[in-house]
Enzyme design. Structure first.
Site, PDB file in Angstrom:
ATOM      1  CG  LEU A 144      -1.979  -1.039   1.380  1.00  0.00           C
ATOM      2  CD1 LEU A 144      -2.707  -0.869   2.719  1.00  0.00           C
ATOM      3  CD2 LEU A 144      -2.981  -0.983   0.234  1.00  0.00           C
ATOM      4  CG  ASP A 145       0.456   4.432  -2.861  1.00  0.00           C
ATOM      5  OD1 ASP A 145       1.246   3.597  -3.334  1.00  0.00           O
ATOM      6  OD2 ASP A 145      -0.343   5.096  -3.546  1.00  0.00           O
ATOM      7  NE  ARG A 146       6.093   7.792   5.035  1.00  0.00           N
ATOM      8  CZ  ARG A 146       7.283   8.289   5.296  1.00  0.00           C
ATOM      9  NH1 ARG A 146       8.181   8.370   4.327  1.00  0.00           N
ATOM     10  NH2 ARG A 146       7.595   8.704   6.510  1.00  0.00           N
TER      11      ARG A 146
END
Length: 316
Positions: A144-146
Site C-alpha cells: 500500500l502507498d505510504r
C-alpha cells in the site's frame, strides 16, 4: 533452513523446502538480519557467496537441498531507536485484523511505509518482525502507498507467500477502497480503462501518468455518498499498478481529496478546514482464499476515526 556448520570464518546453510524457489538475494537479506542490503549484494557480486561450490547471481532462485556458503560477516549492532517504540508496537498490535499460522492481516496506519528504505529506517514489515520475533518468515504479500491506510496482508510462511502471490496475480482477489473525491461526481458508476506509465524522477520520487505506451490498468468507481463539494466512492482496482486509483481518479476529473501529488491544491486547502490532513484513501475490504484451507477469507478494516470525523463535518 538448517545451519550445517558455522565458525568465525565461514557458515554453511542448507536450503529447505520452505525456502525453495526464493531469490537468493531476498533469502540472504531475510537470513542475515543486521547486515546492510548493500553489503549482501556486494558479497554476491564478488563471489564470496557460493551455492553448491559455485558462484551465484543475485536473481537466481534456490532449490531444496542447496548448500549456501557465507563468508565471515560481522553483524551490525542494533542502532539506537531502530526497534519500534512501545507506542508503535501497541498501535500496530491493536490494528491486527486476522492472524493464524499462515498469514497476518493488518489495518495499516496512514503515513507509515510498508518497508524501510529511501530514508525510512522502519516500516510496517520491520516493526512486525520485532512484534513476532519467533516467526520464521514474515513477508509482504502486496503493498500500500505510504499515505494509504487499510488492509495489508503479510505471509508467515514461504508456502503461504507463494500461494497468495499467485492469487494476487489473477482475478481471485477482490480489493475495495474508500476514497473521497473532490467535487460532486454526477455518475453512479464508471470504469476507467487507461494504461499507466511509471516514471522515477532524479529525486527518486515515483510519478505515474496515463500514457498509450503504459501498462494496462482498469479501476471501477461506485458512488456511495454525495456532499456539497465532494463524493465518497468505492474504488475497485481490477489491475494493480502503482498509484492506480489516484491517477484514475484524476482522469475522472475528480482527484482524491488530500492528494498532494495528483490532486487539486486549492480543493485540498478547503478540505484541511474540515480536518483532513492526509490522503483520503483507505483499503476497506480484501477478499481472498486462505492459502492452506482454500476457504474464502474476507478482511475488513474500519475507516480511521480521523477520516470518519471529516465526513461528519462536510456540508451536503
Amino acid at each position: 533452513m538448517k545451519a550445517l556448520s558455522s565458525s568465525p570464518s565461514v557458515q554453511w546453510i542448507e536450503v529447505d523446502l520452505e525456502h525453495a524457489g526464493q531469490r537468493i538475494d531476498n533469502f540472504l537479506c531475510a537470513h542475515l538480519k543486521g547486515v546492510p542490503r548493500s553489503h549482501v549484494y556486494r558479497i554476491l557480486r564478488t563471489g564470496e557467496v557460493r551455492r553448491n561450490g559455485g558462484r551465484v547471481q543475485a536473481q537466481e532462485r534456490l532449490a531444496a537441498g542447496d548448500r549456501i556458503r557465507l563468508p565471515p560477516l560481522r553483524l551490525a549492532e542494533r542502532a539506537p531507536g531502530l526497534a519500534p517504540p512501545e507506542a508503535l508496537r501497541a498501535r500496530l498490535e491493536v490494528r491486527i485484523l486476522f492472524e493464524d499460522d499462515e498469514l497476518l492481516a493488518l489495518n495499516k496506519p496512514a503515513g507509515m511505509a510498508v518497508h524501510g528504505g529511501s530514508g525510512v529506517s522502519l516500516g510496517v514489515i520491520e516493526a512486525l518482525r520485532e512484534l513476532r520475533p519467533r516467526a520464521r518468515t514474515l513477508e509482504l504479500v502486496h503493498r500500500l502507498d505510504r499515505d494509504t491506510s487499510g488492509c495489508l496482508v503479510i505471509a508467515k510462511r514461504r508456502t503461504a507467500l507463494l500461494a497468495l502471490h499467485e492469487q494476487f496475480r489473477g482475478p481471485g482477489v477482490e480489493k475495495v477502497y474508500l476514497a473521497l473525491l473532490t467535487g460532486r461526481w454526477a455518475h453512479r458508476r464508471a470504469l476507467v480503462d487507461a494504461p499507466l506509465q511509471k516514471n522515477v524522477l532524479v529525486s527518486g520520487e515515483r510519478v505515474v501518468k496515463v500514457a498509450r505506451e503504459g501498462k494496462p490498468a482498469r479501476t471501477e468507481f461506485r458512488r456511495r455518498e454525495c456532499y456539497a463539494a465532494a463524493t465518497l466512492v468505492e474504488a475497485r482496482p481490477i489491475t494493480g499498478r502503482t498509484h492506480q486509483i489516484r491517477v484514475h481518479a484524476q482522469r475522472l476529473g475528480h482527484p482524491v481529496a488530500g492528494d498532494e501529488r495528483y490532486g487539486d491544491e486549492r480543493a485540498n486547502r478547503e478540505f484541511r478546514r474540515f480536518g483532513l490532513g492526509r490522503l483520503f484513501l483507505h483499503a476497506a475490504r480484501l477478499t481472498l482464499r486462505h492459502p492452506r484451507s482454500g476457504e474464502p477469507l474476507r478482511l475488513e478494516a474500519p475507516l480511521d476515526p480521523e477520516l470518519h470525523h471529516v465526513l461528519t463535518l462536510l456540508p451536503r
